[in-house]
Design an enzyme around this catalytic site. Structure first.
Site, PDB file in Angstrom:
ATOM      1  CD  GLU A 436      -2.762  -1.321  -0.039  1.00  0.00           C
ATOM      2  OE1 GLU A 436      -2.898  -0.344  -0.802  1.00  0.00           O
ATOM      3  OE2 GLU A 436      -3.269  -2.426  -0.264  1.00  0.00           O
ATOM      4  N   GLY A 437       1.984   1.205  -0.660  1.00  0.00           N
ATOM      5  CA  GLY A 437       2.915   2.337  -0.705  1.00  0.00           C
ATOM      6  C   GLY A 437       3.973   2.170   0.362  1.00  0.00           C
TER       7      GLY A 437
END
Length: 583
Positions: A436-437
């Site tokens: 998610e980053g």
């Protein structure tokens, strides 16, 4: 391994004495919801996590998910547990009542996520990903798509997955190559391959709704040419029943360091039928609704792992006999008597309890952003959530991993042995710092995008709130002492913030991760100020414990702020001056 214990007493303290829960509920028009109701819901959720989910954790890790004849087979018991989870109403907890959700406050949802993550990180990804997909569909899809998909996803009958990443396009989504060609009937044929797709397929039954990033034939290059498509595993037949297999399949399952029970899929879309979500070439906006929801969720995964690992380490430290007492008079003694062991335990606990409080405060801002009657207050709360989202994602997963390692260390050699379960916590926690980053991306988001919000007014308003609570804490000597240390760290953070305003790319990149950690330490310190102030009014052992851990955080953890501030001030030159060839 001992059973997981839900932190109900902590939830009750935070809701009733620290976060002004009842007042916020009145503000946002949820008059029928109070701390007593919230605690009762959390108690029931905690029992489910202990009795149903946690027993699957180790066996699920050992069995893993498997690809059998092109279909994913999850570990024994996972499908039954998920169906029980959905039937008990946990998937609909914070869902929109318009589509069958219960509409309960997001703080209850976030703390449920913590408990599920403590019980099994792999299991928790299934409902967590559904919720991210639901939020994107609700925010951007057509009314027809909402009516078709949201009720069944909120009920848990259908599940969801996000298909964003490609082998050549990770963080830089502008490089993705998946195509979507109009079919002429308001649908699109989606073709391409995605990797790292959590929950891409499973054996829970029902439909799996993929949200896929792809390019239309006339798409401009880069991120401005990305569109988002809803691509279900099953399409409706002539009777309206979803029985027709869509054109996508699982190419492989990723072999991973951890979260073995979670099927992380390579997905092949071969002219799969999909529907546009939102406007053409505006998929990035819809995607970030999902991503921001998932980033908060992933931060809570780090908190959940830290909480579970800490519980196991405390239980072990009270039973394990080793060495003599400090005065040499007794031996062997439980290792919890040794200063180094206590330091490791208290360091982890100081993060867990402050992280839980900050998560709760952030969740209440989400409730205010969604439901406050005043538009100005909604905008203010929304900006605060935006500011804190990269901090919660990155810092909670960093501190969560560090706490898992500390808890493993308490076990000594046994922590490295599979049967005690600690090495699984470490392996599982590691992914949360990446997906998610990555946490470096979160730090750059904080420095580059979030500090300038409102011309800098959002972060300044946040700092002002911290200062106001420090001033109020002066009423109690024990809280005032904590407040003084937090005020000192906040001054360093203010200076670092000023230094980074207008910084060039290298300077921002060199400072970003240190800055985010400093920001997080001050934010956690703020929660300890609030908790110490509330605990000063109580005379129970619980309140005494809060006062002690607040002092520990202020004196033994928050001191990191000085080193971080020095590193930030060091600039980019020591990092960037070495030529690439010299590495």
């Amino acid at each position: 391994m001992q059973d997981y214990t839900a932190p109900i007493e902590d939830f009750r303290f935070l809701l009733g004495e620290v976060l002004d829960f009842d007042a916020v509920m009145a503000e946002v028009g949820k008059d029928g919801v109070d701390a007593e109701l919230a605690v009762s819901v959390l108690e029931e959720a905690g029992r489910f996590c202990t009795k149903v989910i946690q027993p699957l954790n180790r066996a699920g890790d050992e069995q893993g998910s498997k690809l059998v004849d092109g279909n994913v087979q999850t570990p024994e018991g996972f499908a039954e547990a998920y169906r029980a989870y959905a039937e008990a109403g946990w998937t609909s907890l914070s869902g929109n009542p318009e589509f069958g959700g219960q509409g309960l406050p997001f703080v209850i949802q976030l703390w449920l996520d913590e408990m599920v993550s403590s019980a099994s990180l792999s299991f928790g990804l299934f409902p967590g990903l559904i919720r991210g997909a639901i939020e994107a569909i609700e925010a951007h899809a057509s009314e027809e798509l909402k009516a078709t998909y949201l009720p069944r996803m909120i009920s848990g009958e259908w599940t969801g997955a996000m298909a964003l990443t490609e082998s050549g396009a990770g963080t830089d989504l502008g490089l993705l190559n998946t195509k979507a060609v109009p079919n002429g009937d308001n649908t699109y044929a989606v073709t391409g391959t995605k990797i790292f797709i959590s929950s891409g397929d499973h054996d829970f039954g029902g439909n799996i709704i993929h949200l896929v990033l792809a390019r239309l034939p006339d798409a401009p290059p880069g991120v401005k040419g990305i569109s988002l498509f809803l691509v279900p595993k099953f399409l409706a037949d002539a009777n309206g029943d979803f029985t027709v297999r869509n054109g996508f399949s699982v190419g492989a399952l990723e072999e991973k360091m951890g979260i073995h029970a979670q099927p992380t899929c390579v997905m092949n879309y071969d002219g799969a039928t999909g529907w546009l979500v939102g406007e053409p070439h505006r998929g990035l906006a819809a995607m970030f609704v999902m991503m921001n929801a998932e980033r908060l969720f992933v931060g809570i995964q780090g908190l959940g792992i830290a909480s579970a690992a800490y519980q196991q380490a405390v239980a072990y430290a009270k039973e394990r006999l080793q060495g003599r007492s400090a005065d040499g008079a007794r031996g062997p003694v439980a290792i919890i008597e040794h200063a180094d062991v206590r330091k490791m335990l208290l360091t982890a606990r100081s993060f867990v309890e402050a992280g839980r409080a900050l998560a709760g405060w952030t969740a209440l801002q989400l409730d205010r952003a969604h439901s406050h009657p005043d538009a100005g207050e909604r905008a203010k709360a929304d900006a605060l959530v935006a500011l804190l989202t990269p901090v919660v994602k990155a810092a909670f997963t960093d501190f969560g991993f560090e706490s898992a390692v500390l808890a493993q260390q308490v076990f000594g050699g046994h922590g490295y042995i599979r049967e005690w379960g600690m090495e699984q916590y470490v392996r599982d926690a590691r992914i949360a710092q990446i997906y998610e980053g990555t946490n470096g991306v979160q730090a750059m988001d904080l420095v580059g995008r979030k500090l300038p919000l409102g011309g800098g007014a959002v972060v300044e308003g946040y700092f002002a709130m911290i200062e106001a609570d420090i001033a109020r804490a002066g009423e109690a000597p024990s809280a005032a002492a904590v407040g003084a240390r937090v005020a000192e760290a906040l001054a360093l953070l203010r200076t670092a913030t000023a230094e980074l305003r207008g910084a060039d790319t290298d300077a921002a990149g060199a400072a970003a991760t240190d800055y985010l950690r400093l920001f997080a330490l001050v934010s956690l310190g703020w929660m300890w100020v609030r908790m110490a102030h509330a605990a000063a009014k109580g005379d129970t052992p619980f309140h005494e414990g809060k006062r002690h851990v607040a002092r520990l955080f202020a004196e033994r953890v928050l001191c990191q702020a000085h080193g971080l501030a020095t590193s930030i001030s060091g600039g980019a030159e020591p990092i960037m001056s070495l030529s690439a060839e010299a590495f």
